[in-house]
Enzyme design. Structure first.
Site, PDB file in Angstrom:
ATOM      1  N   ASN A 118      32.218  36.372  33.502  1.00  8.37           N
ATOM      2  CA  ASN A 118      33.566  35.861  33.669  1.00  8.37           C
ATOM      3  C   ASN A 118      33.611  34.567  34.490  1.00  8.37           C
ATOM      4  O   ASN A 118      34.625  33.890  34.527  1.00  8.37           O
ATOM      5  CB  ASN A 118      34.381  36.977  34.345  1.00  8.37           C
ATOM      6  CG  ASN A 118      35.700  36.525  34.878  1.00  8.37           C
ATOM      7  OD1 ASN A 118      36.599  36.218  34.102  1.00  8.37           O
ATOM      8  ND2 ASN A 118      35.822  36.450  36.194  1.00  8.37           N
ATOM      9  N   TYR A 138      36.193  21.802  28.818  1.00  6.02           N
ATOM     10  CA  TYR A 138      36.587  23.204  28.969  1.00  6.02           C
ATOM     11  C   TYR A 138      36.830  23.841  27.594  1.00  6.02           C
ATOM     12  O   TYR A 138      36.331  24.928  27.293  1.00  6.02           O
ATOM     13  CB  TYR A 138      37.852  23.302  29.827  1.00  6.02           C
ATOM     14  CG  TYR A 138      38.316  24.714  30.123  1.00  6.02           C
ATOM     15  CD1 TYR A 138      37.666  25.490  31.072  1.00  6.02           C
ATOM     16  CD2 TYR A 138      39.407  25.262  29.458  1.00  6.02           C
ATOM     17  CE1 TYR A 138      38.082  26.789  31.352  1.00  6.02           C
ATOM     18  CE2 TYR A 138      39.839  26.555  29.732  1.00  6.02           C
ATOM     19  CZ  TYR A 138      39.178  27.306  30.675  1.00  6.02           C
ATOM     20  OH  TYR A 138      39.598  28.582  30.948  1.00  6.02           O
ATOM     21  N   LYS A 180      34.587  26.820  25.958  1.00  9.07           N
ATOM     22  CA  LYS A 180      35.189  28.135  25.675  1.00  9.07           C
ATOM     23  C   LYS A 180      35.097  28.467  24.185  1.00  9.07           C
ATOM     24  O   LYS A 180      34.888  29.625  23.814  1.00  9.07           O
ATOM     25  CB  LYS A 180      36.635  28.173  26.165  1.00  9.07           C
ATOM     26  CG  LYS A 180      36.760  28.176  27.697  1.00  9.07           C
ATOM     27  CD  LYS A 180      36.119  29.422  28.314  1.00  9.07           C
ATOM     28  CE  LYS A 180      36.369  29.545  29.799  1.00  9.07           C
ATOM     29  NZ  LYS A 180      35.755  30.766  30.374  1.00  9.07           N
ATOM     30  N   THR A 222      46.063  33.204  38.333  1.00 11.55           N
ATOM     31  CA  THR A 222      44.752  33.170  38.980  1.00 11.55           C
ATOM     32  C   THR A 222      44.615  31.836  39.707  1.00 11.55           C
ATOM     33  O   THR A 222      45.364  30.888  39.440  1.00 11.55           O
ATOM     34  CB  THR A 222      43.617  33.241  37.941  1.00 11.55           C
ATOM     35  OG1 THR A 222      43.674  32.059  37.126  1.00 11.55           O
ATOM     36  CG2 THR A 222      43.744  34.471  37.050  1.00 11.55           C
TER      37      THR A 222
END
Lengths: 257, 252
Positions: free
Chosen positions: A92, A159, A163, A194
């Site tokens: 993660n 990113y 991903k 988060t």
């Protein structure tokens, strides 16, 4: 309520905050022993492990930079040395990289860092987790992808690329090991409360939060616990026929044009 | 795990066999009151008999999901008896003729598959949503398929309708998410059901070879996924086609 992960040993990278933290606690609630790992946030990671122990569970913290092969080997070795096995890998750890920088203006070093952590880090974690799981004859892995693995978004091409690649890696590895008792899936969380999201949005500003929530069909940003519930289920026997899947948890966000 | 769906009213179509039957039984074991539908009266009756061993208040209808007035009657019956629906599992479907390529596919066969698989889910959702909107609460799962995401030779209507179900699921999910109704699809791979029509061990092992996990699914494994999607653990999962295929689709 039967505990669904009794006698399992679980490893959580990026475990010191956000989705990783919530999942570490959720694993422990379901009876699993948890190794919490983080690259830099030693204090928080250690505290999470201590809290799990105080609640009667078993947990420890191991520091590791998932982009560093030796760190990852050490992380898996420490897990085996302490608890004797590894049943669940929740890979993660990840980084967003600089925000709002378009592709032509992205620096090579920023690119390398995002790919190293998000993609190579997931590869390295799987590589060493799988060796142990093959020896044991089974296990289950969940990799954190993102809704940015399904669609593009402006200003963070490294990113998005990393991903997307996590899903490809997940599918390939899942096929490699499906016949050997190892299930491998990815999750694609949408907007979630988060630190990663808070780096871009001041969630204490109700208007800023509402602007995001208004774009989500379910009308709210996810809590990390909403994602952790999904990870626990994917790791449980209830998901015994699910492998190589990218499970979207985005309140309907990516179903829109 | 039990009691997750205590005091919920669940409606299941295609419940006379396979995944629908497993899910109906699963819902009942989790504490739900289950209403089933299937055109196959014999299969439906068998499921009902199984359900009555678990819960006292199960009921069985035999409406054609593609027929508006039959569905209207069915839902009026449910409302009269239960007053609401919390869970809709729209699972009725037919494979249609198989082994026939598109150019040779009969128009009549096409219409029937589209009617049952796609219009049937539209009508089921239409009635379920009207009822769920009154309480601004509910969850719906539609049965698509692994061929809702990939192609398969010799059953163009089935493949097209299963793709269509994903589109319909997404469209409805984003329409009603703000009204407290979550809608998702489940995409099973090869499952030991009458629809798959396993002939013998050789046939089964031929199919299993195409599955990375090396075996066909049991209907209970799909039912688990459906029950989970209906539970609060999936509270942030909406508009998602959940694959339960043992890795089939991830292959080239």
């Amino acid at each position: 309520m039967v505990k669904r992960l009794e006698n399992k040993v679980a490893l959580v990278t990026g475990g010191s905050s956000g989705i990783g933290e919530s999942t570490a606690f959720a694993f422990a609630r379901e009876g699993a022993t948890v190794v919490v790992s983080s690259r830099s946030n030693v204090k928080s990671g250690t505290q999470i492990a201590r809290t799990i122990e105080e609640r009667g569970g078993k947990a420890r913290f191991v520091q590791a930079d998932v982009a560093n092969s030796l760190d990852v080997q050490n992380l898996v070795n420490e897990t085996i040395a302490t608890y004797g096995r590894l049943d669940i890998g929740f890979n993660n750890a990840g980084t967003q990289g600089p925000a709002a920088v378009y592709t032509a203006d992205s620096t090579e070093s920023d690119w390398d860092r995002v790919i190293d952590l998000n993609l190579t880090g997931t590869f390295l974690c799987m590589k060493y987790e799988l060796k142990q799981m093959l020896e044991q004859g089974g296990g289950t892995i969940v990799n954190t992808a993102s809704i940015s693995a399904l669609n593009g978004t402006r200003g963070c091409s490294s990113y998005v690329a990393s991903k997307h690649a996590v899903i490809g890696l997940t599918k390939s590895a899942a096929l490699d090991y499906a016949s050997r008792g190892i299930r491998i899936n990815a999750i694609c969380p949408g907007f979630t409360k988060t630190p990663l999201l808070e780096a871009f949005v001041d969630l204490s500003d109700a208007a800023a939060e509402k602007r995001i929530a208004d774009r989500i069909p379910l009308g709210r940003i996810a809590n990390p616990d909403n994602i952790a519930d999904v990870v626990v289920w994917l790791c449980s026997d209830a998901a015994s026929y699910i492998t190589a899947h990218a499970l979207t948890i985005d309140g309907g966000f990516t179903a829109q044009l | 795990m039990s009691g997750r769906l205590k005091s919920k009213i669940a409606f299941v179509t295609g419940a006379g066999s396979g995944i629908g039957r497993s899910a109906a039984i699963g819902f009942a074991k989790e504490g739900a009151t289950v209403i089933i539908n299937d055109l196959d009266r014999e299969g439906g009756q068998e499921t009902l008999n199984d359900l009555k061993k678990i819960c006292s208040s199960a009921s069985f209808y035999s409406a054609d999901v593609a027929n508006f007035s039959q569905m209207e009657n069915l839902f009026e019956g449910i409302i009269d008896k239960h007053g609401r629906i919390d869970i809709g599992f729209n699972n009725a479907g037919v494979p249609g003729i198989t082994g026939v390529l598109t150019a040779d596919y009969d128009e009549e066969d096409w219409h029937r598959v589209v009617a049952v698989n796609l219009k049937g889910i539209f009508l089921s959702m239409k009635f379920e949503l009207k009822i769920m909107l009154q309480r601004k609460s509910g969850v719906i799962v539609n049965t698509s398929s692994v061929v809702g995401m990939g192609g398969f030779r010799g059953c163009p209507a089935y493949v097209a309708t299963k793709h269509g179900i994903i589109g319909l699921t997404r469209a409805a999910a984003i329409e009603y998410a703000q009204s407290g109704i979550r809608i998702n699809a489940v995409c099973p791979g090869f499952v030991r059901t009458p629809l798959l029509g396993l002939r013998d061990d050789e046939h089964e092992s031929n199919i299993s070879r195409r599955v990375p996990l090396g075996r066909v699914a049991e209907p209970e494994e799909i039912a688990e996924a459906v029950m989970w999607l209906c539970s609060d653990e999936a509270s942030y999962v909406a508009a998602h086609p959940l694959l339960v295929d043992g890795g089939v689709l991830a292959q080239i």
